[in-house]
Design a protein around this motif. Structure first.
Motif, mmCIF file in Angstrom:
data_model
loop_
_atom_site.group_PDB
_atom_site.id
_atom_site.type_symbol
_atom_site.label_atom_id
_atom_site.label_comp_id
_atom_site.label_asym_id
_atom_site.label_seq_id
_atom_site.Cartn_x
_atom_site.Cartn_y
_atom_site.Cartn_z
ATOM 1 N N UNK A 250 0.803 -1.231 0.000
ATOM 2 C CA UNK A 250 0.000 0.000 0.000
ATOM 3 C C UNK A 250 0.833 1.276 0.000
ATOM 4 N N UNK A 251 2.136 1.174 0.264
ATOM 5 C CA UNK A 251 2.981 2.362 0.230
ATOM 6 C C UNK A 251 3.270 2.832 -1.190
ATOM 7 N N UNK A 252 3.131 1.926 -2.168
ATOM 8 C CA UNK A 252 3.634 2.246 -3.501
ATOM 9 C C UNK A 252 2.902 3.408 -4.162
ATOM 10 N N UNK A 253 1.575 3.397 -4.168
ATOM 11 C CA UNK A 253 0.840 4.442 -4.890
ATOM 12 C C UNK A 253 1.147 5.835 -4.334
ATOM 13 N N UNK A 254 1.096 6.063 -3.007
ATOM 14 C CA UNK A 254 1.497 7.393 -2.513
ATOM 15 C C UNK A 254 2.962 7.723 -2.793
ATOM 16 N N UNK A 255 3.833 6.713 -2.721
ATOM 17 C CA UNK A 255 5.254 6.987 -2.908
ATOM 18 C C UNK A 255 5.567 7.328 -4.362
ATOM 19 N N UNK A 256 4.973 6.627 -5.308
ATOM 20 C CA UNK A 256 5.240 6.933 -6.719
ATOM 21 C C UNK A 256 4.578 8.249 -7.113
ATOM 22 N N UNK A 257 3.479 8.627 -6.440
ATOM 23 C CA UNK A 257 2.868 9.936 -6.693
ATOM 24 C C UNK A 257 3.787 11.055 -6.218
ATOM 25 N N UNK A 258 4.508 10.825 -5.129
ATOM 26 C CA UNK A 258 5.499 11.784 -4.654
ATOM 27 C C UNK A 258 6.586 11.996 -5.705
ATOM 28 N N UNK A 379 1.657 13.922 -3.957
ATOM 29 C CA UNK A 379 2.036 14.584 -5.207
ATOM 30 C C UNK A 379 2.234 16.078 -4.987
ATOM 31 N N UNK A 380 1.380 16.700 -4.171
ATOM 32 C CA UNK A 380 1.544 18.128 -3.876
ATOM 33 C C UNK A 380 2.860 18.385 -3.138
ATOM 34 N N UNK A 381 3.184 17.497 -2.187
ATOM 35 C CA UNK A 381 4.461 17.640 -1.477
ATOM 36 C C UNK A 381 5.630 17.443 -2.437
ATOM 37 N N UNK A 382 5.512 16.432 -3.313
ATOM 38 C CA UNK A 382 6.568 16.187 -4.287
ATOM 39 C C UNK A 382 6.776 17.369 -5.219
ATOM 40 N N UNK A 383 5.676 18.058 -5.588
ATOM 41 C CA UNK A 383 5.804 19.225 -6.461
ATOM 42 C C UNK A 383 6.611 20.331 -5.789
#
Length: 428
Positions: A250-258, A379-383
């Motif tokens: 379950x970590x993958x989707x948030x992590x790849x969005x980052x 994703x917002x944090x990654x941006x």
């Protein structure tokens, strides 16, 4: 003309070189001092040496581990990569120590106990190379102290990823510094963008960078030479028992969005032209897909031994070769921007599209759709992180570099190294 007095005009209102008439640019090229040509040529030689040497060394290392037992850290591929890294560092030191060469690498900064100012771009590049040499030695110690069954979250493995990213970042900063004398073409911009995306991905995704599905891990674990190595088998048991794959964690989707948020923001800052913003993710996607399909053929996955067999396997199992849908995210962002939406709204919509596509490719249970909302946040944090990366690329300072090295090359690998040791001690 004296090399030390030949500098480009620093007036902010001066017309950029990329838009000057061709005859003006040709005149500048004919009348520039020889040291510019030497600095530029040595820079490209250094880049080719590192990129080709490290790339071939990593490929050699994969083939070595797939065909031979891992009995010593200083295997020929490891030693080769270390020599290439040290040689590249020596060339960067020559550039930094030679006054007639270093003056062409952009703004300089004052460092403690160094009697001359050092170009910030060379400082990024040199710091990455020095830290990479240290990390390679640390990896040897880590293997000796804790065994050979380390995951991609181990401290030295994560540091290696961030060091390589720092080095590519340094090369990009050096090339951007030369834009006053050698304007950046659209092709150069695409190459820089693709390299930055590719080297940003492994440290941000950790094990998920290569662990696509449990089926792929089983195929890797059943290679003839790997079956005879207890440490390698233990590593694959860690991945499989804890579900550390794109399909099962379950970590993958948030992590790849980052990662996607950081990559899109960095691309937008580097060049907003449509042909760069969309072509760079397209090239990266094609490169990753081709490499993954080639890997499946090397593994003889499901008995595939030639390209037609691979195409049949790929059609039925997209989860083992399809790259992260970064291109889809870039298209969604561009459509939102053209509709006049604010950047933050664009990233929110882009996060929904990207995480839903990721879910469609790699989900195993329907409840994983609940990971879409946290993926929007990451994703917002990654941006924001990607925009900060660009500020370090375009206006590098010692403070920014020190912050980057402390957080991404030290603190994050240390935290993940603790996780790696816990996983290794708790997995039978």
């Amino acid at each position: 003309m004296n090399d030390l007095t030949y500098t480009p005009a620093a007036d902010e209102n001066q017309e950029p070189d990329a838009y000057l008439p061709l005859h003006t640019m040709s005149y500048r090229r004919r009348n520039e001092p020889r040291s510019v040509k030497w600095a530029y040529g040595l820079f490209w030689f250094t880049f080719v040496l590192f990129f080709v040497g490290t790339g071939s060394g990593k490929l050699w290392d994969r083939i070595w581990h797939a065909t031979r037992r891992f009995d010593t850290f200083w295997s020929p591929p490891h030693f080769f990569v270390f020599v290439v890294t040290a040689s590249t560092g020596a060339l960067v030191a020559i550039l930094a120590l030679t006054p007639s060469l270093r003056i062409w690498f952009g703004p300089s900064v004052r460092l403690p106990r160094i009697p001359f100012r050092v170009p910030a771009a060379l400082l990024i590049l040199g710091s990455g190379l020095a830290l990479l040499c240290i990390t390679i030695i640390l990896d040897n110690f880590w293997h000796s102290a804790f065994g050979l069954d380390e995951t991609q979250w181990s401290m030295p493995h994560d540091m290696l990823g961030w060091c390589w990213f720092t080095i590519i970042f340094g090369f990009a900063a050096c090339r951007i510094a030369f834009r006053h004398y050698r304007p950046l073409s659209w092709f150069t911009n695409i190459v820089i963008a693709v390299l930055v995306i590719e080297f940003m991905c492994p440290p941000m995704l950790g094990p998920f960078y290569l662990n696509y599905s449990p089926h792929l891990l089983h195929a890797l674990a059943n290679l003839p030479v790997v079956r005879t190595e207890p440490d390698a088998q233990h590593m694959y048991r860690i991945y499989l028992n804890h579900g550390l794959t794109r399909q099962t964690c379950p970590l993958f989707i948030p992590q790849v969005a980052f990662f996607a948020g950081a990559a899109l923001a960095l691309l937008r800052c580097m060049d907003r032209r449509l042909r760069i913003f969309l072509v760079a993710p397209l090239c990266w996607t094609c490169f990753i897909a081709t490499r993954n399909l080639y890997t499946l053929m090397l593994l003889h996955y499901h008995g595939a031994s030639h390209p037609l067999d691979i195409l049949a396997v790929a059609w039925h199992e997209p989860s083992i070769w399809v790259p992260a849908p970064l291109l889809v995210a870039a298209v969604a962002f561009e459509l939102c921007r053209r509709c006049g939406l604010r950047n933050q709204v664009c990233y929110i919509i882009c996060g929904v599209v990207f995480s839903c596509c990721t879910f469609a490719i790699w989900h195993t249970t329907f409840w994983m759709i609940l990971l879409v909302p946290p993926a929007i946040g990451t994703m917002l944090i990654g941006a924001r992180i990607g925009s900060w990366f660009y500020s370090m690329l375009s206006q590098p300072t010692p403070d920014k570099l020190a912050t980057f090295l402390l957080i991404f090359c030290a603190q994050i690998p240390t935290f993940q190294g603790v996780i790696d040791l816990i996983l290794r001690r708790t997995t039978p």
